[in-house]
Design a protein around this motif. Structure first.
Motif, short mmCIF file in Angstrom:
data_model
loop_
_atom_site.label_atom_id
_atom_site.label_comp_id
_atom_site.label_asym_id
_atom_site.label_seq_id
_atom_site.Cartn_x
_atom_site.Cartn_y
_atom_site.Cartn_z
N MET A 23 0.83 -1.20 0.00
CA MET A 23 0.00 0.00 0.00
C MET A 23 0.87 1.25 0.00
N CYS A 24 0.31 2.33 -0.49
CA CYS A 24 1.06 3.59 -0.45
C CYS A 24 1.09 4.08 0.98
N CYS A 25 2.12 4.79 1.27
CA CYS A 25 2.40 5.11 2.67
C CYS A 25 1.56 6.27 3.15
N ARG A 26 1.09 6.07 4.37
CA ARG A 26 0.21 7.02 5.03
C ARG A 26 0.91 8.35 5.30
N LYS A 27 2.15 8.23 5.80
CA LYS A 27 2.83 9.42 6.30
C LYS A 27 3.79 10.01 5.26
N GLY A 28 3.75 9.47 4.04
CA GLY A 28 4.69 9.96 3.05
C GLY A 28 6.05 9.30 3.20
N SER A 29 6.17 8.38 4.16
CA SER A 29 7.42 7.61 4.28
C SER A 29 7.02 6.17 4.61
N ARG A 30 7.86 5.24 4.20
CA ARG A 30 7.53 3.83 4.36
C ARG A 30 7.73 3.40 5.81
N ASN A 31 6.83 2.51 6.27
CA ASN A 31 7.03 2.01 7.63
C ASN A 31 7.85 0.71 7.58
N ALA A 32 8.16 0.18 8.76
CA ALA A 32 9.03 -0.99 8.86
C ALA A 32 8.43 -2.20 8.16
N LEU A 33 7.11 -2.34 8.22
CA LEU A 33 6.44 -3.49 7.60
C LEU A 33 6.63 -3.46 6.09
N GLN A 34 6.47 -2.29 5.50
CA GLN A 34 6.64 -2.15 4.05
C GLN A 34 8.09 -2.39 3.65
N GLU A 35 9.01 -1.90 4.46
CA GLU A 35 10.43 -2.06 4.16
C GLU A 35 10.86 -3.53 4.25
N LEU A 36 10.19 -4.29 5.13
CA LEU A 36 10.51 -5.71 5.28
C LEU A 36 10.06 -6.51 4.05
N TYR A 37 8.80 -6.29 3.63
CA TYR A 37 8.23 -7.13 2.57
C TYR A 37 8.61 -6.68 1.16
N SER A 38 8.90 -5.40 0.98
CA SER A 38 9.38 -4.96 -0.34
C SER A 38 10.51 -3.96 -0.12
N PRO A 39 11.70 -4.48 0.16
CA PRO A 39 12.83 -3.62 0.52
C PRO A 39 13.26 -2.70 -0.61
N THR A 40 13.54 -1.44 -0.24
CA THR A 40 14.04 -0.48 -1.24
C THR A 40 15.56 -0.47 -1.23
N GLN A 41 16.15 -0.97 -0.14
CA GLN A 41 17.62 -0.99 -0.07
C GLN A 41 18.11 -2.42 -0.29
N SER A 42 19.09 -2.55 -1.17
CA SER A 42 19.56 -3.90 -1.54
C SER A 42 20.12 -4.66 -0.33
N GLU A 43 20.67 -3.91 0.67
CA GLU A 43 21.24 -4.58 1.84
C GLU A 43 20.17 -5.35 2.62
N PHE A 44 18.89 -4.94 2.45
CA PHE A 44 17.81 -5.61 3.17
C PHE A 44 17.38 -6.91 2.49
N SER A 45 17.70 -7.06 1.21
CA SER A 45 17.15 -8.18 0.43
C SER A 45 17.57 -9.54 0.98
N THR A 46 18.85 -9.71 1.33
CA THR A 46 19.33 -11.00 1.86
C THR A 46 18.64 -11.32 3.17
N SER A 47 18.55 -10.32 4.04
CA SER A 47 17.88 -10.52 5.33
C SER A 47 16.40 -10.87 5.12
N ALA A 48 15.78 -10.22 4.13
CA ALA A 48 14.36 -10.48 3.86
C ALA A 48 14.14 -11.95 3.51
N ILE A 49 15.07 -12.54 2.75
CA ILE A 49 14.95 -13.96 2.36
C ILE A 49 15.09 -14.84 3.59
#
Length: 325
Positions: A23-49
């Motif tokens: 979903m699009c972000c309520r506050k104009g910035s992504r929350n932790a849940l969004q960052e976990l399931y669809s990471p914008t930073q490549s460093e998060f991708s390995t951890s996400a898996i």
């Protein structure tokens, strides 16, 4: 709620979380849940898996358990008293005693304190355990509970179940300053399981043996007394991972790495690090094996049965030191 409906609810919650993350972000910035399931930073991708694998393990164990168990269970607000809520960062943390929960409560106090605290280690441990210093999910209305379960990042930290158990035993029954535990549980344990107990032991309960503690745990009378104390209750019963879909399962064995991943997802990692601490007194696998060598193979099997779901859900193998004949 039947087991089949609990598994349906489990799937629904998972589906809702996936939707939330897109979903699009309520506050104009992504929350932790969004960052976990669809990471914008490549460093998060390995951890996400890695965390997807851990979530799948929990889900698979829950499915297998619901097939084998005929118990009906509906969660009530009272079941949610271990879930700490941080509204500002949209986090829910289920605390498990003996799994760095004092430091996690300190961190949650920093996150929810609106600038009152900056360094978690400045908060005395006694203050971290005062319930009014944090907000818990059972304090909300049903509608507010459901909203937060749906849209906040939910996480917990787990530990090898027998290490956690021995850690609880050592902390609560072998240290002089825990006299309240000695009186509340020790006296009962000595009375029930020690032949020819001295008057002093019956009165103070200060020298409970691990074997007596194990007998207490597996005794059907203990189950009839009500839920186990939180320090040795199973994670399955404390955090209800088959009813609540946890987005992130952290492990004590990789505590610093997993904890700081949560803080990075939350966007606070630059100003807040998870505390590191000396591990000299920590309960180890070798120490745990030593304690278990003092109880019979039959009792080992009974204690394993009690914690079996925690072993399976969180991918801990059966300890090699067990003598299960």
């Amino acid at each position: 709620m039947t087991d089949s409906s609990s598994s349906t609810e489990h799937k629904l919650v998972m589906r809702r979380n996936t939707l939330t993350s897109d979903m699009c972000c309520r506050k104009g910035s992504r929350n932790a849940l969004q960052e976990l399931y669809s990471p914008t930073q490549s460093e998060f991708s390995t951890s996400a898996i890695l965390h997807q694998v851990r979530r799948d393990q929990v889900a698979e164990s829950c499915r297998a358990h619901s097939v084998s168990s005929r118990k009906r269970r509906v969660l009530t607000p009272a079941d949610l008293k271990h879930l700490v809520v941080d509204e500002e960062h949209e986090l829910i943390y289920c605390y498990v005693p003996k799994v760095a929960c004092t430091n996690w409560k300190r961190v949650m106090m920093v996150l929810t304190g609106r600038g009152k605290y900056s360094d978690p280690m400045e908060i005395p441990s006694s203050e971290a355990h005062i319930p009014s210093n944090l907000k818990y999910l059972n304090q909300y209305s049903i509608a507010e509970i459901n909203h937060r379960l749906k849209s906040y990042l939910k996480f917990l930290f787990v530990r090898e179940p027998f290490e956690r158990l021995v850690s609880a035993y050592r902390n609560k029954f072998t240290l002089k300053y825990n006299s309240s535990f000695h009186r509340r549980f020790g006296t009962k344990i000595v009375r029930r399981y020690r032949k020819n107990a001295t008057q002093d032991a019956l009165l103070n309960g200060a020298d409970v043996k691990f074997q007596e503690f194990a007998e207490y745990l597996v005794d059907p009378a203990t189950q009839r007394d009500g839920p186990l104390n939180e320090h040795w209750q199973t994670v399955y019963q404390l955090c209800h991972p088959c009813h609540i879909h946890y987005d992130l399962v952290g492990k004590y064995e990789t505590l610093e790495e997993d904890a700081n991943y949560v803080l990075r997802l939350t966007g606070v990692a630059e100003s807040l690090r998870f505390p590191t601490y000396a591990k000299s007194t920590r309960t180890t696998d070798t120490m745990t094996a030593q304690f278990f060598s003092n109880i019979s193979s039959q009792m080992q099997a009974q204690v394993y049965q009690l914690y079996k779901l925690d072993f399976l859900m969180f991918n801990y193998s059966m300890p090699s030191y067990l003598r299960l004949d």
